[in-house]
Design a protein around this motif. Structure first.
Motif, mmCIF file in Angstrom:
data_model
loop_
_atom_site.group_PDB
_atom_site.id
_atom_site.type_symbol
_atom_site.label_atom_id
_atom_site.label_comp_id
_atom_site.label_asym_id
_atom_site.label_seq_id
_atom_site.Cartn_x
_atom_site.Cartn_y
_atom_site.Cartn_z
ATOM 1 N N UNK A 298 0.857 -1.180 0.000
ATOM 2 C CA UNK A 298 0.000 0.000 0.000
ATOM 3 C C UNK A 298 0.892 1.227 0.000
ATOM 4 N N UNK A 299 0.708 2.078 -1.001
ATOM 5 C CA UNK A 299 1.528 3.278 -1.157
ATOM 6 C C UNK A 299 0.798 4.458 -0.534
ATOM 7 N N UNK A 300 1.536 5.228 0.251
ATOM 8 C CA UNK A 300 0.931 6.325 1.003
ATOM 9 C C UNK A 300 1.866 7.519 0.918
ATOM 10 N N UNK A 301 1.482 8.513 0.101
ATOM 11 C CA UNK A 301 2.312 9.692 -0.066
ATOM 12 C C UNK A 301 2.100 10.633 1.118
ATOM 13 N N UNK A 302 3.172 11.132 1.681
ATOM 14 C CA UNK A 302 3.101 11.932 2.893
ATOM 15 C C UNK A 302 2.974 13.411 2.541
ATOM 16 N N UNK A 303 1.780 13.956 2.789
ATOM 17 C CA UNK A 303 1.459 15.345 2.459
ATOM 18 C C UNK A 303 1.279 16.138 3.750
ATOM 19 N N UNK A 304 2.052 17.178 3.915
ATOM 20 C CA UNK A 304 2.067 17.943 5.159
ATOM 21 C C UNK A 304 0.689 18.509 5.484
ATOM 22 N N UNK A 305 0.212 18.200 6.694
ATOM 23 C CA UNK A 305 -1.056 18.706 7.236
ATOM 24 C C UNK A 305 -2.266 18.304 6.395
ATOM 25 N N UNK A 306 -2.106 17.265 5.582
ATOM 26 C CA UNK A 306 -3.223 16.782 4.762
ATOM 27 C C UNK A 306 -3.629 15.369 5.179
ATOM 28 N N UNK A 307 -2.645 14.443 5.207
ATOM 29 C CA UNK A 307 -2.965 13.042 5.517
ATOM 30 C C UNK A 307 -1.959 12.413 6.464
ATOM 31 N N UNK A 325 0.245 -7.287 4.267
ATOM 32 C CA UNK A 325 0.546 -6.019 3.593
ATOM 33 C C UNK A 325 1.889 -5.453 4.016
ATOM 34 N N UNK A 326 2.419 -4.632 3.139
ATOM 35 C CA UNK A 326 3.557 -3.761 3.432
ATOM 36 C C UNK A 326 3.094 -2.354 3.087
ATOM 37 N N UNK A 327 3.502 -1.368 3.867
ATOM 38 C CA UNK A 327 3.052 0.012 3.654
ATOM 39 C C UNK A 327 4.259 0.868 3.311
ATOM 40 N N UNK A 328 4.301 1.340 2.074
ATOM 41 C CA UNK A 328 5.385 2.219 1.637
ATOM 42 C C UNK A 328 4.994 3.666 1.896
ATOM 43 N N UNK A 329 5.740 4.327 2.759
ATOM 44 C CA UNK A 329 5.518 5.751 2.993
ATOM 45 C C UNK A 329 6.398 6.535 2.024
ATOM 46 N N UNK A 330 5.768 7.398 1.235
ATOM 47 C CA UNK A 330 6.465 8.087 0.150
ATOM 48 C C UNK A 330 6.535 9.586 0.448
ATOM 49 N N UNK A 331 7.702 10.105 0.798
ATOM 50 C CA UNK A 331 7.808 11.561 0.952
ATOM 51 C C UNK A 331 7.384 12.240 -0.343
ATOM 52 N N UNK A 332 6.493 13.217 -0.247
ATOM 53 C CA UNK A 332 5.980 13.885 -1.431
ATOM 54 C C UNK A 332 7.116 14.519 -2.235
ATOM 55 N N UNK A 334 8.022 17.228 -4.908
ATOM 56 C CA UNK A 334 7.414 18.442 -5.471
ATOM 57 C C UNK A 334 7.580 18.531 -6.979
ATOM 58 N N UNK A 335 6.655 19.248 -7.592
ATOM 59 C CA UNK A 335 6.735 19.557 -9.025
ATOM 60 C C UNK A 335 6.133 20.945 -9.236
ATOM 61 N N UNK A 336 6.468 21.627 -10.344
ATOM 62 C CA UNK A 336 6.025 23.010 -10.528
ATOM 63 C C UNK A 336 4.507 23.143 -10.472
ATOM 64 N N UNK A 337 4.022 24.050 -9.620
ATOM 65 C CA UNK A 337 2.589 24.300 -9.513
ATOM 66 C C UNK A 337 1.854 23.389 -8.549
ATOM 67 N N UNK A 338 2.569 22.486 -7.902
ATOM 68 C CA UNK A 338 1.908 21.578 -6.967
ATOM 69 C C UNK A 338 1.358 22.335 -5.764
ATOM 70 N N UNK A 339 0.151 21.961 -5.278
ATOM 71 C CA UNK A 339 -0.424 22.643 -4.117
ATOM 72 C C UNK A 339 0.023 22.054 -2.781
ATOM 73 N N UNK A 340 0.891 21.026 -2.805
ATOM 74 C CA UNK A 340 1.226 20.314 -1.575
ATOM 75 C C UNK A 340 2.690 20.511 -1.184
ATOM 76 N N UNK A 341 2.954 20.213 0.104
ATOM 77 C CA UNK A 341 4.313 20.164 0.624
ATOM 78 C C UNK A 341 4.549 18.783 1.216
ATOM 79 N N UNK A 342 5.811 18.400 1.264
ATOM 80 C CA UNK A 342 6.151 17.122 1.894
ATOM 81 C C UNK A 342 6.056 17.242 3.414
ATOM 82 N N UNK A 343 5.547 16.212 4.047
ATOM 83 C CA UNK A 343 5.496 16.176 5.509
ATOM 84 C C UNK A 343 6.899 16.340 6.085
ATOM 85 N N UNK A 344 6.989 16.921 7.278
ATOM 86 C CA UNK A 344 8.273 17.020 7.966
ATOM 87 C C UNK A 344 8.818 15.616 8.222
ATOM 88 N N UNK A 345 10.144 15.489 8.156
ATOM 89 C CA UNK A 345 10.746 14.159 8.298
ATOM 90 C C UNK A 345 10.423 13.537 9.666
#
Length: 398
Positions: A298-307, A325-332, A334-345
């Protein structure tokens, strides 16, 4: 410092690409039909298939003249009717961490102009993973994914999916008698491409037939011979096709989850509005062959203050109860124009601790190739579908 190699054979985009049929991407039945149509005697078909399969997928040849145990007359016959040519590589980028990204160009095939996709190679200690695309663009518009900002142009064929593997093995020197580029970062022993993940551009289960055909050829024990345990298909949740994936392909499964509540997943992964979390997890529990030895990722992208709250980590554990299951935590990434930030480490590590204490492996995926936009969620090409009127004008001019 990242390096970009411009290695394309430049040509005008309006020139019609060669449509000589390729033998790459044909399964054995298709190959038999092609040989019969070319005039190969029926009594020779089985032997010729075995010869060609070996030259195509074990030796990796791209020229019929290299097939030394095939008669000159047959080589000439095949060269007149078929192709083994690789697609055009527009550019190759090499990250500071050794990740490689190729921009590969294919013929229009209904899109109005040649199309391009990105394929990424990620070297690690003990393995090399190739991230393969299944579509040009994507229909799913996941809000954290750069590919989702590119509308779908067309599906890739089985030939084009396999060609990405062939091109990567060519460029890395991963076929017998080939040489690895000097200075390349690759596994120290074994196959340079040991794993394939269908996690590039597109939703593979919206191109099921071509993906299935390509992966069955890739896992054929007499050819490329990739273990099905080392092939992973990632889906955003096309629920009706998940069971067929297990039954008909038999590869490992990854689920692009990213949220534990339907209201949030509706926003992040809009396909959730069609098949919600409950329906998706029910399909996972029924996945053919599911066991502790064949876990779902299960892939789970880490979005600051979102999830990324610890409450959401606990809910994730509750939702997955009973699913190997295995759960892959994916630091977000960034790409140009993205509305998200990566969660703090620190928060990512706290989230991982909650999941780990519940008994699930929860690796934090190390971002790779960020400097060349090759990391998870960053892939995109500039290809757009021409309108019918533009296509007709282009063809008239040519």
């Amino acid at each position: 410092m990242a390096v970009t190699l411009d290695i394309a054979h430049r040509s005008s985009p309006v020139e019609p690409a060669s449509e000589t049929p390729s033998l790459i991407g044909l399964d054995r039945d298709d190959l038999a039909a092609a040989l019969l149509s070319a005039g190969v005697p029926e009594r020779q078909i089985r032997m010729r298939i075995a010869q060609l399969w070996h030259w195509l997928y074990v030796r990796g040849v791209s020229d019929f003249d290299a097939m030394t145990n095939v008669s000159k007359d047959l080589r000439k016959l095949l060269a007149e009717g078929f192709s083994l040519a690789r697609p055009e590589i527009v550019s190759e980028q090499i990250s500071v961490d050794g990740t490689r990204k190729w921009l590969i160009r294919f013929p229009p095939r209904g899109a109005g102009r040649p199309v391009e996709v990105e394929t990424v190679y990620i070297p690690e200690e003990g393995r090399g993973t190739l991230c393969v695309s299944s579509q040009v663009g994507c229909t799913l518009t996941c809000t954290f994914c750069h590919t989702g900002t590119q509308t779908l142009v067309r599906n890739l064929t089985a030939e084009e999916i396999l060609a990405q593997i062939m091109v990567a093995r060519d460029r890395l020197g991963d076929f017998p008698d080939a040489e690895t580029p000097q200075g390349a970062i690759v596994p120290s022993e074994g196959r340079l491409i040991s794993n394939v993940v269908m996690m590039g551009m597109g939703e593979p289960l919206y191109n099921f037939d071509a993906v299935k055909k390509a992966l069955l050829i890739a896992s054929d024990g007499e050819g490329l011979s990739l273990s099905r345990r080392r092939i992973t298909l990632s889906t955003s949740g096309v629920v009706p096709m998940i069971g067929r994936t297990g039954d008909e392909i038999g590869c490992m499964l990854a689920i692009s989850l990213h949220a534990v509540r339907d209201d949030l997943r509706d926003e992040l992964v809009p396909i959730n509005k069609k098949w919600n979390i409950e329906a998706l997890l029910d399909a996972c529990r029924a996945y053919p062959g599911l066991s502790n030895a064949k876990r779902i990722t299960f892939e789970y992208v880490m979005l600051k203050d979102v999830n990324d709250s610890l409450a959401e980590a606990k809910e994730l554990v509750r939702l997955l109860k009973g699913i190997p299951a295995k759960i892959n935590l994916i630091p977000f990434n960034p790409w140009p124009g993205s509305p998200y930030e990566c969660s703090d480490w620190e928060r990512i590590e706290e989230f991982a601790d909650v999941v780990n204490r519940a008994g699930y492996a929860s690796p934090i995926r190390t971002p790779r190739g960020r400097d060349i936009f090759a990391a998870c969620g960053q892939l995109k090409s500039e290809t757009e579908r021409l309108r019918k009127r533009e296509r007709e004008a282009l063809e008239a001019g040519a």
